[in-house]
Scaffold this motif. Structure first.
Motif, short mmCIF file in Angstrom:
data_model
loop_
_atom_site.label_atom_id
_atom_site.label_comp_id
_atom_site.label_asym_id
_atom_site.label_seq_id
_atom_site.Cartn_x
_atom_site.Cartn_y
_atom_site.Cartn_z
N GLU A 114 -2.72 -6.34 9.33
CA GLU A 114 -2.49 -7.26 8.21
C GLU A 114 -1.41 -8.28 8.55
O GLU A 114 -1.47 -9.44 8.12
N ARG B 38 -3.06 -10.85 10.58
CA ARG B 38 -3.89 -11.68 9.70
C ARG B 38 -3.04 -12.69 8.95
O ARG B 38 -3.42 -13.87 8.83
N ARG C 96 -2.57 -0.13 10.15
CA ARG C 96 -3.04 -1.06 9.11
C ARG C 96 -2.10 -2.26 8.96
O ARG C 96 -2.55 -3.40 8.89
N LYS D 126 -5.38 -17.26 0.27
CA LYS D 126 -5.93 -18.22 1.23
C LYS D 126 -6.31 -19.52 0.54
O LYS D 126 -5.99 -20.62 1.02
N HIS E 176 0.86 -1.19 0.00
CA HIS E 176 0.00 0.00 0.00
C HIS E 176 0.90 1.24 0.00
O HIS E 176 0.94 2.01 0.96
N SER F 204 -4.61 -6.63 -1.67
CA SER F 204 -6.03 -6.32 -1.73
C SER F 204 -6.83 -7.48 -1.15
O SER F 204 -6.30 -8.58 -0.93
N GLU F 205 -8.12 -7.26 -0.93
CA GLU F 205 -8.97 -8.33 -0.43
C GLU F 205 -9.05 -9.47 -1.44
O GLU F 205 -9.11 -10.65 -1.05
N ASP F 206 -9.04 -9.15 -2.72
CA ASP F 206 -9.04 -10.21 -3.73
C ASP F 206 -7.77 -11.04 -3.63
O ASP F 206 -7.82 -12.28 -3.73
N GLU F 207 -6.62 -10.40 -3.41
CA GLU F 207 -5.38 -11.16 -3.26
C GLU F 207 -5.40 -12.00 -1.99
O GLU F 207 -4.90 -13.13 -1.98
N TRP F 208 -5.95 -11.46 -0.90
CA TRP F 208 -6.07 -12.25 0.32
C TRP F 208 -6.91 -13.50 0.06
O TRP F 208 -6.54 -14.61 0.50
N ARG F 209 -8.02 -13.33 -0.62
CA ARG F 209 -8.90 -14.47 -0.90
C ARG F 209 -8.18 -15.51 -1.77
O ARG F 209 -8.21 -16.71 -1.46
#
Length: 353
Positions: free
Chosen positions: A275, A278, A271, A342, A43, A334-339
């Motif tokens: 992360e 997480r 932030r 995972k 980021h 990004s959230e898409d990359e996290w998904r």
């Protein structure tokens, strides 16, 4: 690491960020990858429009850039800060400026470096004629015959952190031998209190060099800007070795703006803390026992090569180390990359069973 001069001419030192190489190797388009192979903040701080003069004029040493860095890092003053073309430039130049022969002896000076740390240090010292010996960070003691030492703090990739008092004690020992302690604090900015373990405020002392980089926390690695913090006589010698105009005008503009944005710095640290937790929890849920910093996690795993390959086949790129067999994971962007990460990690771990 053996006590010997390292022959590095025959190979390039491996680094993360080599995504084009991974794309070619696995036949997956470059823009389809999740790049977790570096510890760079995904980021990155925004760069404001660059004034035309920053492109047209040569950079000037008295433009206030060093003073700006001194205030941000807590160095004594601008005379103790030298902007360099990424800390990499200082890493390559400094070994040749430090004593190579032990006092009153013909033997080469020994430099203590952790066996697993940022890979550029040992070859740079060996090429300058020093003998590299292992530094056992966990023991809290320096080798008795070491004249110089290098500590990456926090370490890349092992995430180990050496306390300020231990570092000052090591510096006193080395300085008494006529040697130097180099502390690489490239990842320190991401901590809630970046100054807690930093030696930036003590760089008026002879025999101490602190290297800082805005590339990691600020996400400005492409600017190729770094800073050497040390006593003025050593910096004058380093400046003469590196020559003029080491940091471009646009890079100076971008970094100055990032240093001034204290509100974004505070928000970013919060932030990254979240992360990092997480990422650690995700890796831990698969039994990987990570060691973490705010910007990356390190995992020792006997089948690290196989795990890296399994993730790469799913367009997730990580950084692998040989000894011990291990992987370093950066943060998804990004959230898409996290998904996607995972899912890929779960599938890759099943493939290893």
């Amino acid at each position: 690491m053996s006590e010997a001069h390292l022959d590095t001419a025959a190979h390039m030192i491996a680094h993360g960020g080599n995504l084009h190489e991974a794309a070619q190797r696995y036949g997956i388009p470059w823009d389809a990858w999740i790049d977790l192979s570096t510890g760079i903040n995904p980021h990155g701080f925004p760069v404001p429009p660059v004034p035309a003069g920053a492109w047209r004029r040569l950079p000037e040493d008295d433009d206030g850039f060093a003073a700006c860095a001194a205030r941000y890092y807590g160095a004594p003053d601008a005379q103790h800060v030298l902007p360099v073309a990424g800390s990499q430039a200082a890493i390559r130049a400094l070994p040749a400026l430090l004593p190579v022969l032990l006092p009153a002896q013909a033997s080469a000076a020994r430099v203590a470096i952790a066996p697993l740390t940022y890979g550029e240090y040992a070859p740079a010292f060996a090429q300058a004629g020093h003998v590299v010996v292992p530094l056992d960070i966990a023991s809290g003691t320096l080798p008795e015959d070491a004249m110089h030492a290098v500590v990456v703090n926090p370490d890349n990739p092992t995430a180990s952190l050496v306390g300020r008092e231990t570092l000052l004690h090591w510096h006193a020992q080395l300085a008494a031998r006529g040697g130097t302690l180099i502390v690489d604090e490239a990842f320190a900015d991401a901590f809630d209190d970046p100054q807690a373990n930093s030696l930036a405020d003590t760089t008026g002392r002879s025999g101490l060099v602190v290297l800082r980089s805005p590339g990691k926390f600020f996400g400005l690695a492409g600017a190729r800007c770094g800073f050497a913090l040390a006593a003025p006589p050593l910096l004058a010698t380093l400046r003469a070795r590196l020559g003029a105009w080491t940091v471009s005008g646009p890079a100076r503009h971008a970094v100055t703006h990032a240093f001034a944005d204290t509100e974004r710095q505070r928000a970013m640290r919060t932030r990254l803390d979240g992360e990092s937790a997480r990422l650690g929890a995700l890796l831990d849920s698969h039994g990987l026992a990570p060691r973490t910093t705010p910007l990356f996690a390190w995992v020792v795993h006997a089948r690290a090569a196989r795990l890296q390959d399994a993730l790469a086949s799913r367009a997730v790129w990580t950084r692998r180390f040989e000894s011990p067999a291990s992987l370093r994971f950066g943060l998804p962007a990004s959230e898409d990359e996290w998904r996607r990460f995972k899912t890929a990690l779960g599938q890759a771990m099943q493939e290893l069973e």
